[in-house]
Design an enzyme around this catalytic site. Structure first.
Site, short mmCIF file in Angstrom:
data_model
loop_
_atom_site.label_atom_id
_atom_site.label_comp_id
_atom_site.label_asym_id
_atom_site.label_seq_id
_atom_site.Cartn_x
_atom_site.Cartn_y
_atom_site.Cartn_z
N ILE A 73 0.83 -1.20 0.00
CA ILE A 73 0.00 0.00 0.00
C ILE A 73 0.87 1.26 0.00
O ILE A 73 0.53 2.25 -0.65
CB ILE A 73 -0.94 -0.01 1.22
CG1 ILE A 73 -1.98 -1.12 1.08
CG2 ILE A 73 -1.66 1.34 1.37
CD1 ILE A 73 -2.81 -1.35 2.32
N TYR A 78 -0.21 -7.14 17.57
CA TYR A 78 -0.45 -6.35 16.36
C TYR A 78 -1.67 -5.44 16.55
O TYR A 78 -1.62 -4.24 16.23
CB TYR A 78 -0.67 -7.26 15.16
CG TYR A 78 -1.02 -6.50 13.89
CD1 TYR A 78 -0.03 -5.84 13.17
CD2 TYR A 78 -2.33 -6.42 13.44
CE1 TYR A 78 -0.35 -5.12 12.02
CE2 TYR A 78 -2.66 -5.71 12.30
CZ TYR A 78 -1.66 -5.06 11.59
OH TYR A 78 -1.98 -4.34 10.46
N THR A 120 -1.11 -7.92 0.79
CA THR A 120 0.20 -7.46 1.24
C THR A 120 0.77 -8.49 2.20
O THR A 120 0.15 -9.52 2.48
CB THR A 120 0.09 -6.09 1.96
OG1 THR A 120 -0.55 -6.28 3.22
CG2 THR A 120 -0.69 -5.08 1.13
#
Length: 272
Positions: free
Chosen positions: A23, A175, A203
């Site tokens: 991205i 995360y 990704t």
């Protein structure tokens, strides 16, 4: 606002972190194609220079509208050097896109700075960078920060007494905590900022979300939209792709913003 009505970004200067792939790279490409001067950040000088060369070769963007900077966000000293270097070359920044990110590793990992690695790379490094770039972002009216966050922030809690999660570690929880912190940070009053979940994209982070996703180009479009001065933003707003929605309740609490800033200052060494 449809893409066709978005304004030219000529004369705008934008720093995109994590701009060597995914991205971040697509965001840099779209910004450059719309006329912006783009400062690309990558983990190493080789990766960042290669990304800039690829943009020049594939888009026709002139080399003088791109600049490459390197800093490994797992080392906060490199973040400080990056900020000093950028401010020296660019006294004013229109936009900072805090995009660089990593999946938390399977095993609990602490950086040389003493922080859990995903919390540092995904949040603390961006916190420090934004603070150090504040003079450049606020030297003229209209400067803004776009945090590339995640819908997973809704599943998170910040472990105030153990942000490194040394006592109980889960890669998904680590995360998610980093994404909640990044989303909360957008409500800091010092620089106008928003957060955006760009969708589930193909990704390196895809395994955290699903088995398949959309192209990074599609995710980048939502990020670039928020870089456009024609798109009005409200400090602390959260977007799920192009739609403004309510973030997790913690992200709208003034007390949580103040508490996070205090913790982040301590962890990055900005205490008085």
């Amino acid at each position: 606002m449809p893409d066709s009505t978005l304004s030219s970004l000529s004369g705008r200067t934008v720093l995109v972190t994590g701009a060597t792939s995914g991205i971040g790279y697509e965001t840099a490409r779209q910004l450059a194609e719309r006329g912006a001067t783009v400062l690309l950040h990558g983990r190493t000088a080789e990766e960042t220079r290669a990304a800039a060369d690829r943009l020049i070769a594939t888009t026709g963007v002139k080399a003088d509208r791109l600049a490459a900077y390197a800093a490994d966000f797992s080392h906060l000293e490199e973040v400080e050097i990056l900020a000093r270097t950028v401010v020296t070359a660019h006294r004013h920044l229109d936009v900072l896109v805090n995009n660089a990110g990593m999946a938390a590793p399977e095993r609990h990992t602490v950086t040389a700075d003493g922080n859990e690695i995903a919390f540092q790379v995904n949040f603390l490094a961006h916190y420090l960078l934004t603070c150090l770039l504040e003079p450049a972002l606020t030297s003229d009216p209209g400067g803004r920060v776009v945090n590339v966050s995640s819908s997973l922030h809704r599943t998170a809690s910040i472990q105030w007494a153990d942000p490194n999660r040394a006592r109980r570690y889960s890669r998904l929880a680590a995360y998610a905590q980093s994404q909640l912190a990044l989303t909360v940070f957008a409500a800091d009053p010092r620089v106008t900022a928003v957060s955006v979940h760009p969708g589930v994209c193909e990704t390196a982070l895809l395994p955290l979300y699903a088995h398949e996703g959309v192209a990074p180009t599609d995710g980048a479009r939502h990020v670039v939209r928020l870089c456009d001065p024609a798109v009005e933003i409200v400090n602390g707003a959260y977007y799920d792709r192009d739609e403004r929605v309510d973030p997790a309740p913690a992200a709208t609490e003034d007390r949580t913003v103040r508490r996070l800033n205090k913790l982040a200052d301590l962890l990055v060494g900005r205490t008085a």
